[in-house]
Write a protein that holds these residues in place. Structure first.
Motif, PDB file in Angstrom:
ATOM      1  N   GLY A 114       0.597  -1.419   0.316  1.00 17.13           N
ATOM      2  CA  GLY A 114      -0.060  -0.507   0.354  1.00 17.13           C
ATOM      3  C   GLY A 114       0.818   1.137  -0.453  1.00 17.13           C
ATOM      4  N   ALA A 115       0.872   2.311   0.758  1.00 14.49           N
ATOM      5  CA  ALA A 115       0.993   3.664   0.560  1.00 14.49           C
ATOM      6  C   ALA A 115       2.198   3.302   1.229  1.00 14.49           C
ATOM      7  N   LEU A 116       3.562   4.450   0.581  1.00 14.82           N
ATOM      8  CA  LEU A 116       4.426   4.291   1.763  1.00 14.82           C
ATOM      9  C   LEU A 116       4.986   5.068   2.861  1.00 14.82           C
ATOM     10  N   LEU A 117       5.815   4.550   3.956  1.00 18.40           N
ATOM     11  CA  LEU A 117       4.981   4.515   5.558  1.00 18.40           C
ATOM     12  C   LEU A 117       6.898   5.030   5.723  1.00 18.40           C
ATOM     13  N   PRO A 118       6.592   6.299   6.222  1.00 22.05           N
ATOM     14  CA  PRO A 118       8.080   7.187   6.561  1.00 22.05           C
ATOM     15  C   PRO A 118       8.883   6.806   7.097  1.00 22.05           C
ATOM     16  N   PRO A 119      10.292   7.311   7.113  1.00 19.96           N
ATOM     17  CA  PRO A 119      11.497   6.602   8.280  1.00 19.96           C
ATOM     18  C   PRO A 119      10.654   6.220  10.179  1.00 19.96           C
ATOM     19  N   ALA A 120      11.148   5.981  10.877  1.00 21.34           N
ATOM     20  CA  ALA A 120       9.826   5.886  12.387  1.00 21.34           C
ATOM     21  C   ALA A 120      10.885   7.185  12.849  1.00 21.34           C
ATOM     22  N   ALA A 121      10.397   7.613  13.534  1.00 22.60           N
ATOM     23  CA  ALA A 121      10.740   9.422  14.365  1.00 22.60           C
ATOM     24  C   ALA A 121      12.492   9.207  14.546  1.00 22.60           C
ATOM     25  N   SER A 122      12.558   7.454  15.409  1.00 21.39           N
ATOM     26  CA  SER A 122      14.261   7.223  15.946  1.00 21.39           C
ATOM     27  C   SER A 122      15.331   6.928  15.197  1.00 21.39           C
ATOM     28  N   ALA A 123      14.650   6.822  13.696  1.00 20.72           N
ATOM     29  CA  ALA A 123      15.540   7.023  12.416  1.00 20.72           C
ATOM     30  C   ALA A 123      16.392   7.973  12.202  1.00 20.72           C
ATOM     31  N   LEU A 124      15.458   9.432  12.470  1.00 21.95           N
ATOM     32  CA  LEU A 124      16.238  10.419  11.983  1.00 21.95           C
ATOM     33  C   LEU A 124      16.224  11.018  12.338  1.00 21.95           C
ATOM     34  N   THR A 125      15.990  10.617  14.374  1.00 22.10           N
ATOM     35  CA  THR A 125      16.227  11.961  15.076  1.00 22.10           C
ATOM     36  C   THR A 125      17.472  11.712  15.911  1.00 22.10           C
ATOM     37  N   LYS A 126      18.068  10.430  16.055  1.00 23.54           N
ATOM     38  CA  LYS A 126      19.319   9.918  16.261  1.00 23.54           C
ATOM     39  C   LYS A 126      20.538  10.188  15.113  1.00 23.54           C
ATOM     40  N   THR A 127      20.504  10.500  13.756  1.00 30.94           N
ATOM     41  CA  THR A 127      20.408  10.104  12.487  1.00 30.94           C
ATOM     42  C   THR A 127      21.862  10.781  12.462  1.00 30.94           C
ATOM     43  N   PRO A 128      23.040  11.133  13.031  1.00 32.92           N
ATOM     44  CA  PRO A 128      23.697  12.754  13.333  1.00 32.92           C
ATOM     45  C   PRO A 128      23.652  13.448  12.339  1.00 32.92           C
ATOM     46  N   ARG A 129      23.683  14.463  12.586  1.00 38.02           N
ATOM     47  CA  ARG A 129      22.967  16.030  11.908  1.00 38.02           C
ATOM     48  C   ARG A 129      23.648  16.438  10.932  1.00 38.02           C
ATOM     49  N   ARG A 130      23.412  16.470   9.228  1.00 40.36           N
ATOM     50  CA  ARG A 130      24.308  16.944   8.555  1.00 40.36           C
ATOM     51  C   ARG A 130      24.124  18.377   8.561  1.00 40.36           C
ATOM     52  N   MET A 131      24.760  19.787   8.482  1.00 38.29           N
ATOM     53  CA  MET A 131      25.265  21.259   8.569  1.00 38.29           C
ATOM     54  C   MET A 131      25.458  21.549   7.341  1.00 38.29           C
ATOM     55  N   VAL A 132      25.314  23.008   6.268  1.00 37.75           N
ATOM     56  CA  VAL A 132      26.065  23.459   5.554  1.00 37.75           C
ATOM     57  C   VAL A 132      25.393  24.723   5.598  1.00 37.75           C
ATOM     58  N   ARG A 133      26.706  25.142   5.848  1.00 33.65           N
ATOM     59  CA  ARG A 133      26.837  26.209   6.301  1.00 33.65           C
ATOM     60  C   ARG A 133      25.231  27.571   7.211  1.00 33.65           C
ATOM     61  N   GLY A 134      24.990  26.903   7.716  1.00 30.95           N
ATOM     62  CA  GLY A 134      23.776  27.643   8.542  1.00 30.95           C
ATOM     63  C   GLY A 134      22.061  27.184   8.095  1.00 30.95           C
ATOM     64  N   ARG A 135      22.322  26.154   6.742  1.00 28.12           N
ATOM     65  CA  ARG A 135      21.032  26.250   6.748  1.00 28.12           C
ATOM     66  C   ARG A 135      20.785  23.917   6.469  1.00 28.12           C
ATOM     67  N   SER A 136      19.707  23.306   6.475  1.00 29.13           N
ATOM     68  CA  SER A 136      19.546  21.950   6.151  1.00 29.13           C
ATOM     69  C   SER A 136      20.033  21.720   4.297  1.00 29.13           C
ATOM     70  N   SER A 137      21.062  20.702   4.904  1.00 21.59           N
ATOM     71  CA  SER A 137      20.674  19.917   3.307  1.00 21.59           C
ATOM     72  C   SER A 137      19.967  18.911   2.554  1.00 21.59           C
ATOM     73  N   ASP A 138      20.273  18.790   1.775  1.00 22.30           N
ATOM     74  CA  ASP A 138      18.368  18.469   1.340  1.00 22.30           C
ATOM     75  C   ASP A 138      18.648  16.832   1.278  1.00 22.30           C
ATOM     76  N   GLN A 139      19.250  16.496   1.661  1.00 19.98           N
ATOM     77  CA  GLN A 139      19.241  15.333   2.190  1.00 19.98           C
ATOM     78  C   GLN A 139      18.742  14.783   3.023  1.00 19.98           C
ATOM     79  N   PRO A 140      18.082  12.632   3.370  1.00 20.25           N
ATOM     80  CA  PRO A 140      17.008  12.515   3.817  1.00 20.25           C
ATOM     81  C   PRO A 140      17.996  12.550   5.805  1.00 20.25           C
ATOM     82  N   ALA A 141      17.206  12.950   6.833  1.00 20.82           N
ATOM     83  CA  ALA A 141      17.638  12.840   8.482  1.00 20.82           C
ATOM     84  C   ALA A 141      18.560  13.990   8.462  1.00 20.82           C
ATOM     85  N   ALA A 142      17.997  15.210   8.507  1.00 19.48           N
ATOM     86  CA  ALA A 142      19.218  15.919   8.715  1.00 19.48           C
ATOM     87  C   ALA A 142      18.628  16.673   9.410  1.00 19.48           C
TER      88      ALA A 142
END
Length: 289
Positions: A114-142
């Motif tokens: 059926g419909a797509l299931l997004p990642p669980a919050a734990s998979a996102l919030t515990k992923t190291p943060r990727r930062m590009v000069r003060g703005r969010s990168s376009d990669q998932p979970a950043a």
């Protein structure tokens, strides 16, 4: 209204793809083709990432969400033995799992449909943060943390197109030669880590060019002549050229066929090589524990 994207049916069982790397890679390529998403084999630290091993390591521990909730990501990382100089390996590995394997995991491990299931919050919030000069990168979970203390930034959209419902508050606690010490608060959790500049490894060398039928013939005959006439190296090219000119047409056809296969190999490897260059990571990355 555009038709909502749904998961394709699994072509094999989880056990079959976990046991057979070739079956895994075939079904993964077909999966991305159906989903209309770009597929390539990533390179970390100058080596191709073994996506099959990554999938097996994560699903053997219950899937990505459970791995993150139970803090078993380091166990997964240990399987790959990255070089100590590959400082962003943890972040990059999770990013590639989210972009290449999360939805595949839902279908082949959890048997979702059926419909797509997004990642669980734990998979996102515990992923190291990727930062590009003060703005969010376009990669998932950043997540973005602005250089100024107290700035807020919305998380990017999750895989599957559903926006995250929380924001990030971050502050800079200190500065060192190549980055910053930072603190971020996400969904009630405080994480401390660093932003640092990553020296990326040089791009992999391009694949060897395709060889002609004569090149293949030369490569085969050269060691034979070297063994028979070790002191006549200057004559090897002429001797091999004469042998090629007197070779029967049917015998030459064997080398021509091998050359055609080598051209297909070169075409495929060049496409993968160019894809890797287009997806080269940016120069700023962050990590958090």
């Amino acid at each position: 209204m555009a038709e909502k994207l749904v998961y394709p049916p699994a072509l094999l069982s989880h056990e079959e793809v976990a046991m057979d790397r070739a079956a895994f890679m075939d079904t993964l390529r077909r999966f991305h083709s159906f989903m209309g998403t770009k597929f390539m084999i990533p390179v970390i630290g100058g080596k191709e990432l073994d996506l099959h091993a990554l999938y097996v390591e994560v699903t053997s521990r219950g899937g990505l969400a459970k791995v993150m909730e139970e803090r078993k990501w380091r166990e997964v990382m240990a399987r790959f033995r990255f070089s100590p100089t590959t400082t962003s390996a943890s972040y990059v590995l999770r990013r590639y799992y989210l972009s290449l394997l999360h939805h595949y995991e839902q279908v082949y491990f959890f048997r979702a449909h059926g419909a797509l299931l997004p990642p669980a919050a734990s998979a996102l919030t515990k992923t190291p943060r990727r930062m590009v000069r003060g703005r969010s990168s376009d990669q998932p979970a950043a997540a973005a943390v602005a250089p100024e203390t107290g700035k807020r930034a919305a998380l990017p959209e999750r895989l599957g197109g559903e926006p995250c419902s929380f924001s990030v508050t971050g502050s800079i606690d200190g500065k060192f030669e190549h980055g910053y010490f930072v603190t971020v608060k996400i969904a009630g959790e405080t994480l401390r880590g660093v932003l640092y500049r990553v020296v990326e490894p040089p791009p992999p060398p391009p694949p060897p060019p395709a060889r002609s039928g004569y090149n293949l013939f030369f490569k085969e005959k050269h060691p034979e002549l070297k063994a028979i006439h070790p002191h006549r190296e200057r004559d090897y090219s002429k001797m091999i050229g004469d042998a090629w000119n007197h070779l029967a047409a049917d015998d030459k056809m064997v080398y021509y066929r091998c050359s055609a296969k080598d051209k297909e190999r070169y075409k495929m490897e060049m496409q993968e090589y160019n894809d890797r260059l287009k997806l080269a990571p940016s120069t700023m990355a962050g990590s958090a524990e």
